[in-house]
Design a protein around this motif. Structure first.
Motif, PDB file in Angstrom:
ATOM      1  N   ASN A 260      -1.661  -4.481  28.243  1.00 30.85           N
ATOM      2  CA  ASN A 260      -2.991  -4.147  28.721  1.00 30.85           C
ATOM      3  C   ASN A 260      -3.996  -5.185  28.218  1.00 30.85           C
ATOM      4  O   ASN A 260      -3.954  -5.626  27.079  1.00 30.85           O
ATOM      5  N   ASN A 261      -4.872  -5.576  29.128  1.00 32.22           N
ATOM      6  CA  ASN A 261      -5.980  -6.470  28.813  1.00 32.22           C
ATOM      7  C   ASN A 261      -7.253  -5.661  29.039  1.00 32.22           C
ATOM      8  O   ASN A 261      -7.488  -5.218  30.170  1.00 32.22           O
ATOM      9  N   PRO A 262      -8.019  -5.336  27.986  1.00 34.54           N
ATOM     10  CA  PRO A 262      -8.214  -6.087  26.749  1.00 34.54           C
ATOM     11  C   PRO A 262      -7.592  -5.498  25.491  1.00 34.54           C
ATOM     12  O   PRO A 262      -7.691  -6.104  24.422  1.00 34.54           O
ATOM     13  N   THR A 263      -6.980  -4.311  25.549  1.00 35.78           N
ATOM     14  CA  THR A 263      -6.617  -3.637  24.297  1.00 35.78           C
ATOM     15  C   THR A 263      -5.398  -4.232  23.608  1.00 35.78           C
ATOM     16  O   THR A 263      -5.154  -3.960  22.435  1.00 35.78           O
ATOM     17  N   GLY A 264      -4.593  -5.014  24.355  1.00 31.48           N
ATOM     18  CA  GLY A 264      -3.413  -5.609  23.753  1.00 31.48           C
ATOM     19  C   GLY A 264      -2.226  -4.682  23.631  1.00 31.48           C
ATOM     20  O   GLY A 264      -1.206  -5.069  23.048  1.00 31.48           O
ATOM     21  N   ARG A 265      -2.315  -3.452  24.186  1.00 28.54           N
ATOM     22  CA  ARG A 265      -1.170  -2.547  24.126  1.00 28.54           C
ATOM     23  C   ARG A 265      -0.044  -3.056  25.003  1.00 28.54           C
ATOM     24  O   ARG A 265      -0.208  -3.337  26.180  1.00 28.54           O
ATOM     25  N   LEU A 266       1.127  -3.164  24.406  1.00 33.85           N
ATOM     26  CA  LEU A 266       2.348  -3.516  25.121  1.00 33.85           C
ATOM     27  C   LEU A 266       3.117  -2.213  25.293  1.00 33.85           C
ATOM     28  O   LEU A 266       3.471  -1.551  24.308  1.00 33.85           O
ATOM     29  N   TRP A 267       3.350  -1.828  26.529  1.00 37.51           N
ATOM     30  CA  TRP A 267       3.928  -0.513  26.777  1.00 37.51           C
ATOM     31  C   TRP A 267       5.419  -0.498  26.418  1.00 37.51           C
ATOM     32  O   TRP A 267       6.158  -1.414  26.741  1.00 37.51           O
ATOM     33  N   THR A 268       5.840   0.557  25.729  1.00 39.30           N
ATOM     34  CA  THR A 268       7.229   0.676  25.289  1.00 39.30           C
ATOM     35  C   THR A 268       8.127   1.060  26.461  1.00 39.30           C
ATOM     36  O   THR A 268       7.655   1.522  27.504  1.00 39.30           O
ATOM     37  N   GLU A 269       9.419   0.900  26.276  1.00 35.44           N
ATOM     38  CA  GLU A 269      10.373   1.282  27.322  1.00 35.44           C
ATOM     39  C   GLU A 269      10.234   2.767  27.651  1.00 35.44           C
ATOM     40  O   GLU A 269      10.271   3.156  28.821  1.00 35.44           O
ATOM     41  N   GLU A 270      10.076   3.602  26.627  1.00 37.82           N
ATOM     42  CA  GLU A 270       9.933   5.038  26.860  1.00 37.82           C
ATOM     43  C   GLU A 270       8.691   5.341  27.692  1.00 37.82           C
ATOM     44  O   GLU A 270       8.733   6.144  28.640  1.00 37.82           O
ATOM     45  N   GLU A 271       7.575   4.702  27.360  1.00 34.52           N
ATOM     46  CA  GLU A 271       6.341   4.922  28.117  1.00 34.52           C
ATOM     47  C   GLU A 271       6.494   4.455  29.568  1.00 34.52           C
ATOM     48  O   GLU A 271       6.052   5.128  30.507  1.00 34.52           O
ATOM     49  N   LEU A 272       7.113   3.294  29.744  1.00 30.62           N
ATOM     50  CA  LEU A 272       7.281   2.751  31.089  1.00 30.62           C
ATOM     51  C   LEU A 272       8.201   3.624  31.934  1.00 30.62           C
ATOM     52  O   LEU A 272       7.954   3.824  33.132  1.00 30.62           O
ATOM     53  N   ARG A 273       9.266   4.131  31.344  1.00 32.06           N
ATOM     54  CA  ARG A 273      10.172   5.005  32.096  1.00 32.06           C
ATOM     55  C   ARG A 273       9.444   6.268  32.552  1.00 32.06           C
ATOM     56  O   ARG A 273       9.586   6.710  33.703  1.00 32.06           O
ATOM     57  N   ARG A 274       8.682   6.851  31.653  1.00 31.54           N
ATOM     58  CA  ARG A 274       7.963   8.079  31.998  1.00 31.54           C
ATOM     59  C   ARG A 274       6.928   7.806  33.086  1.00 31.54           C
ATOM     60  O   ARG A 274       6.807   8.556  34.053  1.00 31.54           O
ATOM     61  N   LEU A 275       6.195   6.722  32.939  1.00 37.55           N
ATOM     62  CA  LEU A 275       5.193   6.333  33.935  1.00 37.55           C
ATOM     63  C   LEU A 275       5.863   6.062  35.285  1.00 37.55           C
ATOM     64  O   LEU A 275       5.394   6.514  36.337  1.00 37.55           O
TER      65      LEU A 275
END
Length: 391
Positions: A174-189
């Motif tokens: 994410n830009n600007p927060t710098g959060r890199l989404w984890t595999e678990e988060e991406l799978r759920r999304l």
């Protein structure tokens, strides 16, 4: 000692640099320290410059095509660096850059009045693409917790379930927060988007800037179904500081959508890469991984030095944890100057950051600060803030 000297001063004023030479136009004074636009102050890897010299000596600057080496360079980079084997037939391109491709895909996937889900704060150019296309942003605000941002899945599902929602437009990291989404988060999304038949567009242009201890996971790599349901945008522009060469790669798993996208690019006559962008991409991915590793290390050190300086000298500032990117996302609300914060920083401190308001509502007290610069420059900027506060 590394192979490159990132502390070596490079004079960028007077070189038509948007970051340095446009500050008067955007901030009202020429003498600010510019730490705003996503542009590094580090010279390109020497291998890229040498490849340019070879082509210049050749003398002919005609149209260029992508050869097998170009395609292999992209696939080898993502395979070796991120464990993602991109099928060659999924590759498409956007010579004008990522944002152009985003606009083309929005045009293909939506009708005016449709909704596009976005997590906020988010990159202002992505939000502009949605709103200026006659679409509505359905905001799914990120939740700040213990100096780190999290996805709000409870708030996300009702937005995806709305029949007007056709696309989810996100960024990883994410830009600007710098959060890199984890595999678990991406799978759920991804599962939620599949369930509600919402197409995912993901801007992964900063994906190579994952800090130590964090891993970038490409969403289409998680399953064949998600590969068919996702369009991913990436580029060497941010990774290797090549923004002026306007080159981007688009990964489209759905064959019909890919054909429609390539047809649109043909109609716009934007199929062929910038000659030097093509040379730079192939050279960077094949020979310049060491350069990126050194820049990553330097930026991580900058972030640590800045955190220590703020803790000791500017306790009113709050730095958020950054998984990736070369930015710092800083909350200035502790200074008590939210109403006049931008004027204070520019007029009294002589520093130029990207205002948080550009990334979404309720971010007026934040600034996005570009740390891809010489450490001495970074420290001088924050010393100016400290000095102004003491006055």
């Amino acid at each position: 000692m590394g192979r490159i000297d990132l502390d070596r001063p490079v004079e960028r004023r007077g070189t038509d640099s948007f970051k340095w030479d446009a500050v008067g136009r955007f901030f009202g004074r020429e003498d600010v320290i510019p730490m705003w636009v996503a542009d590094m102050d580090f010279p390109c890897a020497p291998e890229i410059l040498e490849a340019f010299e070879v082509r210049v000596r050749h003398g002919v600057m005609g149209y260029t095509v992508r050869n097998d080496g170009y395609l292999a360079a992209i696939r080898n980079w993502f395979s070796s660096r991120h464990g993602w084997d991109i099928p060659e037939e999924h590759l498409a391109f956007s010579p004008p850059g990522v944002i152009f491709a985003v606009n083309v895909l929005l045009e293909l996937l939506t009708q005016p009045g449709d909704r596009v889900v976005m997590q906020t704060p988010n990159y202002d150019a992505l939000m502009d693409s949605v709103e200026k296309s006659g679409l509505e942003i359905a905001r799914n605000p990120l939740k700040a917790k213990d100096g780190r941002y999290e996805l709000d899945f409870d708030g996300l599902e009702p937005l995806l379930a709305d029949p007007r929602t056709k696309v989810m437009l996100m960024a990883n990291p994410n830009n600007p927060t710098g959060r890199l989404w984890t595999e678990e988060e991406l799978r759920r999304l991804g599962e939620l988007c599949l369930a509600h038949k919402v197409m995912i567009l993901t801007d992964d242009i900063h994906c190579d800037f994952a800090m130590q201890g964090h891993r970038y996971v490409p969403l289409p790599s998680l399953s064949p179904e998600l590969a068919e349901h996702t369009v991913l945008f990436t580029s060497t522009n941010k990774t290797f500081n090549l923004g002026g060469l306007q080159t981007a790669t688009v990964v489209i798993g759905d064959a019909e959508l890919r054909e429609r996208y390539c047809g649109a690019m043909l109609r716009y006559q934007t199929r062929l890469d910038n000659l030097f962008g093509a040379i730079a991409l192939e050279t960077a991915y094949e020979k310049c991984g060491y350069w990126l590793d050194e820049v990553l290390s330097y930026v991580a050190e900058n972030r640590q030095v800045l955190a220590e300086y703020v803790l000791e000298h500017l306790p009113g500032l709050k730095l958020y944890h950054m998984d990736a990117t070369y930015f710092a996302w800083i909350d200035f609300s502790g200074l008590g100057k939210e109403e006049g914060l931008e004027d204070f920083l520019v007029k009294e401190c002589g520093v130029a950051f990207t205002p948080g308001r550009e990334f979404g509502p309720d971010c007026g007290a934040f600034m996005r600060v570009n740390l891809a610069c010489r450490r001495a420059i970074m420290l001088e900027a924050f010393r100016r803030i400290e000095t102004a506060l003491k006055k």
